[in-house]
Scaffold this motif. Structure first.
Motif: not given
Length: 388
Positions: A224-234, A236-242
């Motif tokens: 499980i991703v517990v750090n925003k920097k490791e997310c594949e789907f950010t 911009g600064e606040y949004g989620c592509k998913m």
């Protein structure tokens, strides 16, 4: 606090599923040498077939014990040796058809270990008990059962869970179904069964089913991703592509269940929506094949010939976590949509599916989740079940 383990390899490692016995014995010797100083052992009962785990990863051992019912037979039908920390060996997996044994090196990722255990059991069940092993989800509604077969990422678990959520719906399993054709001959109909005590679920399903977050929070998890920097789907600064919404990390959450396509949770079946929403088996009335593209028809009724043609070809788009990284986003092929069959007998698979449709009268539909909403596909499945 999230119970999460991050594995060194987060997807399937390179493999050889047809290793000659002599070469395999050398590989096994290397693994057993590493395991001689520390190893966990456990037998699992997979629909009457006993597969034994031997490994030095406590994570794999813990998931194995939770995943399967305990094997009580003194003899075993197959063995897995999983050695982590072997110097000079790249992450890899090997299977020997002659002995029905597997060796894993330097991977604690549970998914491949689990799938190969299923494949080893499938080899015995097909050979000795005329039992068909299907990579698919199974659910029932008001006593009528459906098996949903599909490549990863086309929505089989989503659709199975939507059926479970109905007043008369129950889920049998979300990954694997056994069908004994000898039993079918005696009864005049087929019954689907699943071997798992707990379901090894993709946590990205929480995106469409928010109620699963609490369930996953109480389960043992993997990658499980517990750090925003490791997310594949950010975005911009606040949004989620998913989701098109605000990133869950910006909403104050400390982990995200769909930030990585192959993160998992091991969930006891009764912890989903309660013990009354699960079943150990289901009569098979409907076979649904799913695909996802932008051009194919939304729904096609298939006879045995057409169904076999689609299944044998097994075309699909490889999603992150579903295969080697260099294949992600590319067109792949998995005959019968089942990469876990370690002893692949195409003629036998074809006959099993032909008999299901032609001899036992199971209706078959091919639905395209790429051109319709989840709800529209759900309604098509319900309509087909009602008329079965």
């Amino acid at each position: 606090m999230l119970d999460n383990y991050v594995t060194a390899s987060t997807s399937r490692v390179k493999s050889d599923k047809n290793v000659p016995r002599g070469k395999f014995e050398e590989l096994k010797k290397t693994a057993k040498k590493k395991l001689s100083s520390k190893a966990f052992h456990s037998k699992a009962n997979l629909n009457g077939v006993t597969i034994e785990f031997n490994g030095n990863s406590h994570h794999q051992y813990e998931f194995w014990k939770m995943n399967w019912f305990e094997g009580m037979k003194p003899s075993v039908d197959g063995r897995i040796f999983s050695a982590f920390g072997v110097e000079g060996v790249e992450p890899s997996a090997y299977y020997c058809p002659d002995t029905n044994e597997s060796v894993f090196f330097n991977t604690e990722y549970y998914g491949q270990c689990k799938s190969w255990a299923l494949g080893m059991a499938a080899a015995v069940l097909e050979r000795d008990f005329n039992t068909h092993s299907i990579h698919g989800a199974c659910a029932q509604v008001e006593g009528k059962g459906v098996i949903i077969v599909a490549p990863t990422g086309t929505g089989k678990t989503t659709q199975a869970f939507k059926l479970m959520e109905l007043p008369g719906g129950r889920v049998v399993g979300d990954d694997w179904v056994y069908i004994n054709h000898d039993e079918g001959e005696n009864q005049g109909y087929l019954v689907g069964r699943q071997p798992e005590k707990s379901l090894y679920m993709r946590t990205e399903t929480q995106k469409d089913k928010p109620w699963l977050r609490n369930t996953f929070d109480e389960s043992k998890c993997e990658n499980i991703v517990v750090n925003k920097k490791e997310c594949e789907f950010t975005d911009g600064e606040y949004g989620c592509k998913m989701t098109g919404n605000t990133c869950v990390f910006n909403d104050g959450n400390r982990w995200c269940y769909y930030a990585f396509g192959n993160s998992r949770a091991l969930v006891r079946r009764e912890d989903l929506l309660g013990a009354d929403k699960i079943a150990d088996d289901a009569r098979v009335d409907l076979l649904v094949l799913l695909r996802r593209d932008a051009t194919s028809p939304a729904a096609v009724r298939l006879d045995a010939d057409k169904a076999v043609e689609v299944l044998k070809k097994g075309e699909f788009m490889v999603r992150p976590g579903a295969g080697p990284k260099d294949m992600w986003g590319k067109l792949g092929s998995e005959p019968w949509y089942n990469p876990y069959l370690l002893r692949l007998d195409n003629a036998r698979q074809e006959q099993f599916f032909r008999d299901m449709i032609s001899k036992f009268g199971v209706k078959c539909l091919l639905l395209n989740t790429g051109v319709e909403s989840i709800e529209s596909t759900h309604k098509r499945i319900l309509k087909a079940l009602a008329s079965s």
